[in-house]
Design a protein around this motif. Structure first.
Motif, PDB file in Angstrom:
ATOM      1  N   ASP A  13      66.682 -74.152  -1.035  1.00 39.16           N
ATOM      2  CA  ASP A  13      65.273 -73.958  -0.687  1.00 39.16           C
ATOM      3  C   ASP A  13      65.122 -73.141   0.596  1.00 39.16           C
ATOM      4  N   GLU A  14      64.093 -72.349   0.623  1.00 36.33           N
ATOM      5  CA  GLU A  14      63.783 -71.522   1.794  1.00 36.33           C
ATOM      6  C   GLU A  14      63.681 -72.347   3.086  1.00 36.33           C
ATOM      7  N   ALA A  15      63.224 -73.606   2.964  1.00 36.46           N
ATOM      8  CA  ALA A  15      63.023 -74.453   4.143  1.00 36.46           C
ATOM      9  C   ALA A  15      64.331 -74.710   4.891  1.00 36.46           C
ATOM     10  N   GLU A  16      65.481 -74.494   4.235  1.00 29.37           N
ATOM     11  CA  GLU A  16      66.761 -74.730   4.909  1.00 29.37           C
ATOM     12  C   GLU A  16      67.204 -73.530   5.737  1.00 29.37           C
ATOM     13  N   PHE A  17      66.442 -72.422   5.694  1.00 31.53           N
ATOM     14  CA  PHE A  17      66.903 -71.169   6.288  1.00 31.53           C
ATOM     15  C   PHE A  17      66.035 -70.741   7.479  1.00 31.53           C
ATOM     16  N   HIS A  18      66.640 -69.904   8.297  1.00 29.96           N
ATOM     17  CA  HIS A  18      65.925 -69.231   9.378  1.00 29.96           C
ATOM     18  C   HIS A  18      65.958 -67.739   9.079  1.00 29.96           C
ATOM     19  N   TYR A  19      64.829 -67.082   9.270  1.00 26.51           N
ATOM     20  CA  TYR A  19      64.731 -65.670   8.930  1.00 26.51           C
ATOM     21  C   TYR A  19      65.134 -64.812  10.122  1.00 26.51           C
ATOM     22  N   GLY A  20      65.914 -63.769   9.869  1.00 21.59           N
ATOM     23  CA  GLY A  20      66.404 -62.932  10.961  1.00 21.59           C
ATOM     24  C   GLY A  20      65.875 -61.512  10.947  1.00 21.59           C
ATOM     25  N   GLY A  21      64.915 -61.219  10.090  1.00 20.01           N
ATOM     26  CA  GLY A  21      64.315 -59.890  10.093  1.00 20.01           C
ATOM     27  C   GLY A  21      65.163 -58.849   9.393  1.00 20.01           C
ATOM     28  N   GLN A  22      64.809 -57.603   9.603  1.00 23.86           N
ATOM     29  CA  GLN A  22      65.454 -56.481   8.921  1.00 23.86           C
ATOM     30  C   GLN A  22      66.940 -56.391   9.285  1.00 23.86           C
ATOM     31  N   ALA A  23      67.778 -56.127   8.287  1.00 18.74           N
ATOM     32  CA  ALA A  23      69.214 -55.968   8.520  1.00 18.74           C
ATOM     33  C   ALA A  23      69.531 -54.516   8.843  1.00 18.74           C
ATOM     34  N   HIS A  24      70.745 -54.304   9.356  1.00 20.19           N
ATOM     35  CA  HIS A  24      71.266 -52.956   9.629  1.00 20.19           C
ATOM     36  C   HIS A  24      70.445 -52.215  10.669  1.00 20.19           C
ATOM     37  N   VAL A  25      69.860 -52.917  11.648  1.00 19.06           N
ATOM     38  CA  VAL A  25      69.213 -52.251  12.771  1.00 19.06           C
ATOM     39  C   VAL A  25      70.296 -52.088  13.839  1.00 19.06           C
ATOM     40  N   ALA A  26      70.793 -50.871  13.993  1.00 13.50           N
ATOM     41  CA  ALA A  26      71.949 -50.640  14.860  1.00 13.50           C
ATOM     42  C   ALA A  26      71.533 -50.645  16.337  1.00 13.50           C
ATOM     43  N   TYR A  27      72.367 -51.285  17.154  1.00 15.61           N
ATOM     44  CA  TYR A  27      72.132 -51.260  18.597  1.00 15.61           C
ATOM     45  C   TYR A  27      72.362 -49.836  19.090  1.00 15.61           C
ATOM     46  N   PRO A  28      71.494 -49.313  19.944  1.00 16.73           N
ATOM     47  CA  PRO A  28      71.651 -47.925  20.393  1.00 16.73           C
ATOM     48  C   PRO A  28      73.011 -47.711  21.066  1.00 16.73           C
ATOM     49  N   ALA A  29      73.641 -46.564  20.784  1.00 15.61           N
ATOM     50  CA  ALA A  29      74.967 -46.287  21.334  1.00 15.61           C
ATOM     51  C   ALA A  29      74.912 -46.204  22.858  1.00 15.61           C
ATOM     52  N   ASP A  30      73.872 -45.618  23.397  1.00 12.47           N
ATOM     53  CA  ASP A  30      73.748 -45.479  24.850  1.00 12.47           C
ATOM     54  C   ASP A  30      72.347 -45.921  25.273  1.00 12.47           C
ATOM     55  N   PRO A  31      72.138 -47.252  25.412  1.00 13.45           N
ATOM     56  CA  PRO A  31      70.781 -47.769  25.670  1.00 13.45           C
ATOM     57  C   PRO A  31      70.145 -47.163  26.919  1.00 13.45           C
ATOM     58  N   ALA A  32      70.973 -46.873  27.924  1.00 14.59           N
ATOM     59  CA  ALA A  32      70.424 -46.388  29.189  1.00 14.59           C
ATOM     60  C   ALA A  32      69.776 -45.014  29.034  1.00 14.59           C
ATOM     61  N   ALA A  33      70.211 -44.268  28.008  1.00 16.75           N
ATOM     62  CA  ALA A  33      69.706 -42.913  27.834  1.00 16.75           C
ATOM     63  C   ALA A  33      68.359 -42.891  27.102  1.00 16.75           C
ATOM     64  N   LEU A  34      67.931 -44.053  26.582  1.00 20.65           N
ATOM     65  CA  LEU A  34      66.710 -44.090  25.777  1.00 20.65           C
ATOM     66  C   LEU A  34      65.457 -44.060  26.658  1.00 20.65           C
ATOM     67  N   SER A  35      64.448 -43.400  26.154  1.00 16.39           N
ATOM     68  CA  SER A  35      63.149 -43.461  26.837  1.00 16.39           C
ATOM     69  C   SER A  35      62.507 -44.808  26.512  1.00 16.39           C
ATOM     70  N   ASP A  36      61.473 -45.162  27.257  1.00 15.22           N
ATOM     71  CA  ASP A  36      60.786 -46.429  27.008  1.00 15.22           C
ATOM     72  C   ASP A  36      60.273 -46.500  25.579  1.00 15.22           C
ATOM     73  N   GLU A  37      59.781 -45.346  25.108  1.00 15.43           N
ATOM     74  CA  GLU A  37      59.216 -45.333  23.763  1.00 15.43           C
ATOM     75  C   GLU A  37      60.305 -45.555  22.710  1.00 15.43           C
ATOM     76  N   GLU A  38      61.468 -44.893  22.916  1.00  9.40           N
ATOM     77  CA  GLU A  38      62.573 -45.065  21.963  1.00  9.40           C
ATOM     78  C   GLU A  38      63.097 -46.505  21.996  1.00  9.40           C
ATOM     79  N   TRP A  39      63.152 -47.088  23.202  1.00  4.96           N
ATOM     80  CA  TRP A  39      63.621 -48.476  23.350  1.00  4.96           C
ATOM     81  C   TRP A  39      62.665 -49.445  22.645  1.00  4.96           C
ATOM     82  N   ALA A  40      61.365 -49.223  22.838  1.00  4.31           N
ATOM     83  CA  ALA A  40      60.364 -50.065  22.183  1.00  4.31           C
ATOM     84  C   ALA A  40      60.458 -49.918  20.665  1.00  4.31           C
ATOM     85  N   ARG A  41      60.752 -48.683  20.227  1.00  2.69           N
ATOM     86  CA  ARG A  41      60.884 -48.450  18.780  1.00  2.69           C
ATOM     87  C   ARG A  41      62.075 -49.243  18.235  1.00  2.69           C
ATOM     88  N   TYR A  42      63.185 -49.268  19.006  1.00  5.68           N
ATOM     89  CA  TYR A  42      64.354 -50.044  18.584  1.00  5.68           C
ATOM     90  C   TYR A  42      64.029 -51.545  18.574  1.00  5.68           C
TER      91      TYR A  42
END
Lengths: 84, 185
Positions: A13-42
Motif C-alpha cells: 500500500d502507498e501508505a507504507e511509502f515516502h515519496y522522493g520526487g523526480q528521479a535522475h535530478v543530477a547534482y550540479p558538477a560545479d555548484p559554485a559556478a551556478l547563478s542564483d537562477e540556475e541554482w533555484a532551477r536545480y
C-alpha cells in the motif's frame, strides 16, 4: 490508493511509502559556478508530465530502501526500472 | 532491584478455542547489518547456527530466528537472557565491516494463534496472509492497524507480531477490540 511494487517486498500500500520526487535530478558538477537562477532551477523546478514519470520512493514502513520507479501519471500504472 | 516490566505487562492474555493472544516478553533481539556476499556474513551464519536468509520476506530458524528485514539487514530473535549472543557474533566477524546492535528494548512480541488468527489480523493488515502466500517461514515489515510491525508466520495458524514498545499498549488494545467478534462463539 496506489499499490507500489517495492523491488524487495513486492506490492504494498502507498501508505507504507515516502515519496522522493523526480528521479535522475543530477547534482550540479560545479555548484559554485551556478547563478542564483540556475541554482533555484536545480533545487525547485521539476517536470510535471502527463504520462511516464521516473520518481523516487522509500519503503519507510517496510525494508526502508530507496528505489526508482516509473509511473504513468495519467493512469497510475507502475513499470519497474533497473538500476535503482 | 526493581522488577522488570514488559511493555504489555498489564495485558490480559486471550485464551479461547478460536483465538489465543499473548505477549512473549523480553526476547533478545539483535539487528545485524552486513554485506550478504561477504565472508563476515557466512561467519555470522555459522555463529548463529542458521545461515542469514537472502530471500526477501523470509526467516530461518534454529536456536534462534533470523528474519530478513532488508537486503543487508537482519533481525535475530533469541530466547530471553541470551546476553552473550551479541559478543559471540562480534567475535565471529572481528574486524569486518559489520554492524551488530542490541535492539531488545525496541520491540516486544505478541503471539496470535488459533483458527481465527488470519481473520483477526486482516482487520488491520493489507497483506495477503493466506498460508499459500504467507506460510510458515515468511515474515514482513508492514503496518497493522497503522502501527509499524514485523509480522512472522509460524507453524499452523500462529503469527508472531513484533511491535515497538511504545506502540504495544495501543496494539494490544486494538487486538482485543478486533478479537471481540471472534470470541463470541
Amino acid at each position: 490508493m496506489l499499490l507500489i511494487p517495492c523491488p524487495w517486498c513486492g506490492p504494498r500500500d502507498e501508505a507504507e511509502f515516502h515519496y522522493g520526487g523526480q528521479a535522475h535530478v543530477a547534482y550540479p558538477a560545479d555548484p559554485a559556478a551556478l547563478s542564483d537562477e540556475e541554482w533555484a532551477r536545480y533545487l525547485f523546478f521539476r517536470d510535471n508530465p502527463k504520462g511516464r514519470f521516473a520518481e523516487r520512493w522509500s519503503h519507510t514502513a517496510g525494508c526502508r530502501r530507496w528505489f526508482t520507479l516509473t509511473r504513468d501519471t495519467a493512469t497510475g500504472v507502475f513499470e519497474s526500472e533497473a538500476g535503482a | 532491584m526493581a522488577e522488570r516490566l514488559s511493555p504489555l505487562a498489564g495485558f490480559e492474555p486471550v485464551s479461547a478455542e478460536s483465538l489465543r493472544i499473548e505477549e512473549i516478553p523480553f526476547l533478545t533481539q539483535l539487528d545485524v547489518r552486513v554485506d550478504p556476499k561477504s565472508r563476515a556474513a557466512a561467519e555470522i551464519g555459522l555463529a548463529l547456527g542458521v545461515p542469514l536468509p537472502t530471500e526477501p520476506g523470509t526467516y530461518a530458524s534454529g536456536d534462534c530466528d533470523v528474519l530478513w528485514t532488508g537486503p543487508d539487514e537482519w533481525l535475530v530473535l533469541a530466547p530471553p537472557g541470551a546476553e552473550g549472543l551479541e559478543g559471540r557474533l562480534r567475535e565471529a566477524c572481528a574486524g569486518a565491516h559489520v554492524g551488530i546492535t542490541d535492539v531488545s528494548a525496541q520491540r516486544t512480541a505478541v503471539l496470535v494463534d488459533g483458527p481465527r488468527s488470519r481473520d483477526l489480523l486482516a482487520h488491520g493488515c493489507a497483506l495477503d496472509l493466506h498460508p499459500r502466500v504467507f506460510g510458515p517461514g515468511r515474515c514482513a515489515q508492514t503496518v497493522l492497524a497503522r502501527a509499524q510491525v514485523v509480522l512472522a508466520a509460524r507453524e499452523g495458524d500462529a503469527f508472531m507480531i513484533l511491535v515497538r514498545s511504545s506502540f504495544a499498549g495501543y496494539l494490544g488494545a486494538w487486538l482485543l477490540d478486533a478479537a471481540a467478534e471472534h470470541l463470541l462463539d
